[in-house]
Design a protein around this motif. Structure first.
Motif, short mmCIF file in Angstrom:
data_model
loop_
_atom_site.label_atom_id
_atom_site.label_comp_id
_atom_site.label_asym_id
_atom_site.label_seq_id
_atom_site.Cartn_x
_atom_site.Cartn_y
_atom_site.Cartn_z
N ALA A 11 3.64 11.06 -5.80
CA ALA A 11 3.41 10.07 -6.86
C ALA A 11 4.43 8.96 -6.71
CB ALA A 11 3.52 10.71 -8.25
N ALA A 12 3.95 7.71 -6.78
CA ALA A 12 4.85 6.57 -6.64
C ALA A 12 4.25 5.37 -7.34
CB ALA A 12 5.09 6.24 -5.16
N ASP A 13 5.12 4.55 -7.95
CA ASP A 13 4.61 3.32 -8.56
C ASP A 13 4.41 2.27 -7.47
OD1 ASP A 13 7.65 3.45 -8.73
OD2 ASP A 13 7.33 1.31 -9.00
N LEU A 19 -1.19 -1.57 -3.19
CA LEU A 19 -2.25 -0.55 -3.29
C LEU A 19 -3.44 -0.89 -2.41
CD1 LEU A 19 -3.24 2.02 -4.93
CD2 LEU A 19 -4.43 0.37 -6.38
N LEU A 20 -3.84 -2.17 -2.39
CA LEU A 20 -5.09 -2.56 -1.75
C LEU A 20 -4.95 -3.11 -0.34
CD1 LEU A 20 -6.90 -4.27 -4.77
CD2 LEU A 20 -7.10 -1.91 -3.98
N LYS A 21 -3.80 -3.69 0.00
CA LYS A 21 -3.65 -4.34 1.31
C LYS A 21 -3.67 -3.30 2.42
CE LYS A 21 -0.55 -7.40 3.91
NZ LYS A 21 -1.62 -8.23 4.47
N ASP A 22 -4.54 -3.52 3.41
CA ASP A 22 -4.67 -2.65 4.58
C ASP A 22 -5.05 -1.21 4.21
OD1 ASP A 22 -3.94 -4.76 6.30
OD2 ASP A 22 -1.81 -4.34 6.00
N ASN A 23 -5.73 -1.05 3.10
CA ASN A 23 -6.19 0.27 2.70
C ASN A 23 -7.70 0.26 2.48
OD1 ASN A 23 -4.09 2.26 2.56
ND2 ASN A 23 -3.19 1.13 0.85
N LEU A 73 -0.79 -0.60 -15.50
CA LEU A 73 -2.24 -0.46 -15.50
C LEU A 73 -2.69 0.99 -15.54
CD1 LEU A 73 -4.76 -2.23 -15.46
CD2 LEU A 73 -4.74 -2.11 -12.97
N GLY A 74 -1.76 1.93 -15.33
CA GLY A 74 -2.14 3.34 -15.40
C GLY A 74 -2.12 4.03 -14.05
N VAL A 197 1.85 -6.24 -11.66
CA VAL A 197 1.03 -5.22 -12.33
C VAL A 197 1.27 -3.90 -11.62
CG1 VAL A 197 -1.33 -4.47 -12.81
CG2 VAL A 197 -0.68 -6.87 -13.16
N VAL A 198 1.74 -2.93 -12.38
CA VAL A 198 2.21 -1.66 -11.82
C VAL A 198 1.15 -0.57 -11.98
CG1 VAL A 198 3.99 0.12 -11.96
CG2 VAL A 198 4.59 -2.29 -12.34
N ILE A 199 0.94 0.16 -10.91
CA ILE A 199 0.02 1.31 -10.89
C ILE A 199 0.77 2.50 -10.33
CG2 ILE A 199 -2.12 2.21 -9.90
CD1 ILE A 199 -2.97 -0.78 -9.56
N VAL A 200 0.56 3.67 -10.90
CA VAL A 200 1.13 4.88 -10.34
C VAL A 200 0.07 5.54 -9.45
CG1 VAL A 200 2.04 7.18 -10.80
CG2 VAL A 200 2.76 5.26 -12.22
N ALA A 201 0.35 5.61 -8.17
CA ALA A 201 -0.58 6.21 -7.21
C ALA A 201 -0.18 7.66 -6.95
CB ALA A 201 -0.57 5.41 -5.90
N ILE A 202 -1.09 8.57 -7.26
CA ILE A 202 -0.87 10.01 -7.04
C ILE A 202 -1.75 10.43 -5.87
CG2 ILE A 202 -0.99 12.31 -8.06
CD1 ILE A 202 -0.86 10.91 -10.81
N THR A 203 -1.14 11.07 -4.88
CA THR A 203 -1.86 11.41 -3.65
C THR A 203 -1.81 12.91 -3.40
OG1 THR A 203 -1.26 9.26 -2.70
CG2 THR A 203 -2.08 10.95 -1.19
#
Length: 325
Positions: A11-13, A19-23, A73-74, A197-203
Motif C-alpha cells: 500500500a502506498a500513496d 498512478l496512470l502514467k505508463d500503466n 480521492l480514496g 490529488v492523492v490516491i492510496v494504491a493497494i496491490t
C-alpha cells in the motif's frame, strides 16, 4: 510462483499522474459495471474545483502548485500477476473510470490554450503507431476512443449501461466544470489534479488476497450492493477464464433487464428466489431466537449463499458453479 510474493500486499500513496502514467489496467471480474450517477461526478468536480480554488491566486507561478492543498480521492486495489506483470483493478474502477473521463474532458478544454499540460499519455499509450487505452476493456474502447478524439460518442442499441453512463457522465463533467477555471487557471488546475490529488494504491499478488481485500473494503456498509458482492464471489469460484467471462456477460445482461423495472429489482429477485426455493428454516417467534435462512437471505443474501452453497446448493467445484449459474 514465489510464495512470499504471492502473500505480499503493498500500500502506498500516489498521485493521479504516477498512478496512470505508463500503466495499463484491466477491469477484473470482481468488478461491477460503471454506475456513477450525475450526482457522483458533479460532486467530484465540485470537490476538486473548490479545493483547488482555496489555494490558487492570480499571479501564481505554475511551480507554486506544488505547495497547494492536496485532495484525497480514496483507495484503489489492484491485483498483479507476478508472471507477466499484468495489473487488474479489483476495487476502485468507478473512480479510475471517472478520472479518465475527466482527463479526456480537460484535454479537450485546453486545446485552445497557449499553455498545455501533457494529458494524453495518462489516457492511452502508443506503440508502433497504435494507440491502446490505459484502461483496457474491449467493451469500453470504442467509447473512450470517440470521446478522446471527438469529444462525443453516440451509443448504439447494443451498448450496455456502462457505456451509457460513461457518455452521460462525460456530459455532466462539462455541465459541472466551473467557467472561471476554463481559461487562465486551467493549466494550474490540471497540474494540481495530476500532482496534488492523492490516491492510496493497494496491490495484491494473488486472486485470493485480491478478493479478500475487495470483500473487506466493500462489505462494511459502503455503497456496493449484495448482488454485486454475490457476483464477485460466484465469479471468483469459476476458474476457467472463458466460462467466467460467459457467466459475467449473462449476469450483466440479466441484471440490466431487472433494473429496467426498478433500481433494486435485482435484490428483490434474489430475495424471492433464494427464499422461495432454498430457505429451509425461519426464526422461531421467541425472545433471543437467532436469525435463520429466511432472515439471513433478507439481510445479507450474499453471505448466506457463501456459507451455504456447498450444503444447500451442492456447489463445490468450478464446473458446478458454472453449470448452475
Amino acid at each position: 510462483m514465489n510464495q512470499n510474493l504471492k502473500n505480499k500486499i503493498e500500500a502506498a500513496d500516489t498521485s493521479v499522474k504516477s498512478l496512470l502514467k505508463d500503466n495499463k489496467f484491466t477491469i477484473d471480474y470482481f468488478q461491477r459495471e460503471y454506475r456513477w450517477q450525475d450526482k457522483h461526478i458533479k460532486q467530484l468536480v465540485e470537490d476538486l474545483s473548490s479545493t483547488f480554488q482555496k489555494s490558487y491566486k492570480e499571479g501564481d507561478k505554475r511551480s507554486d502548485v506544488a505547495n497547494y492543498l492536496s485532495y484525497y480521492l480514496g483507495p484503489v486495489v489492484f491485483s498483479v500477476n507476478p508472471n507477466n506483470g499484468n495489473k487488474s483493478i479489483i476495487d476502485g474502477q468507478q473512480r479510475i473510470t471517472s478520472i479518465t473521463l475527466l482527463l479526456i474532458y480537460l484535454n479537450h478544454l485546453q486545446k485552445g490554450n497557449d499553455q498545455k499540460v501533457s494529458i494524453a499519455e495518462l489516457v492511452y499509450s502508443e506503440k508502433y503507431g497504435e494507440k491502446s487505452f490505459n484502461l483496457t476493456d474491449e467493451i469500453r474502447e470504442p467509447c473512450l476512443r470517440a470521446l478522446f478524439e471527438k469529444g462525443e460518442y453516440t451509443p448504439s442499441d447494443n451498448d450496455d449501461e456502462t457505456i451509457l453512463n460513461m457518455v452521460d457522465r462525460f456530459k455532466d463533467i462539462d455541465d459541472a466544470f466551473p467557467d472561471d477555471l476554463a481559461k487562465n487557471a486551467l493549466p494550474f488546475f490540471i497540474d494540481w489534479f495530476l500532482e496534488n490529488v492523492v490516491i492510496v494504491a493497494i496491490t495484491a499478488y494473488s486472486d485470493d488476497n485480491a478478493y479478500t481485500i475487495f470483500e473487506t473494503m466493500n462489505d462494511r456498509g459502503l455503497n456496493i450492493t449484495p448482488t454485486e458482492m454475490l457476483k464477485g464471489y460466484v465469479l471468483s469460484q469459476i476458474t476457467d477464464t472463458k466460462q467466467r467471462n460467459e457467466i459475467n456477460d449473462i449476469w450483466k445482461n440479466e441484471i440490466q433487464k431487472l433494473h429496467e423495472y426498478e433500481e433494486k429489482a435485482d435484490q428483490t429477485f434474489f430475495h424471492a428466489w433464494f427464499r422461495g426455493k432454498y430457505a429451509k428454516s425461519i426464526r422461531p417467534g421467541k425472545v433471543e431466537a437467532e436469525d435463520q435462512d429466511f432472515e439471513l437471505i433478507g439481510s445479507r443474501f450474499h453471505n448466506w449463499f457463501k456459507d451455504n452453497h456447498a450444503t444447500i446448493f451442492n456447489l463445490k467445484t468450478s464446473d458446478e458453479f458454472y453449470e448452475f449459474f
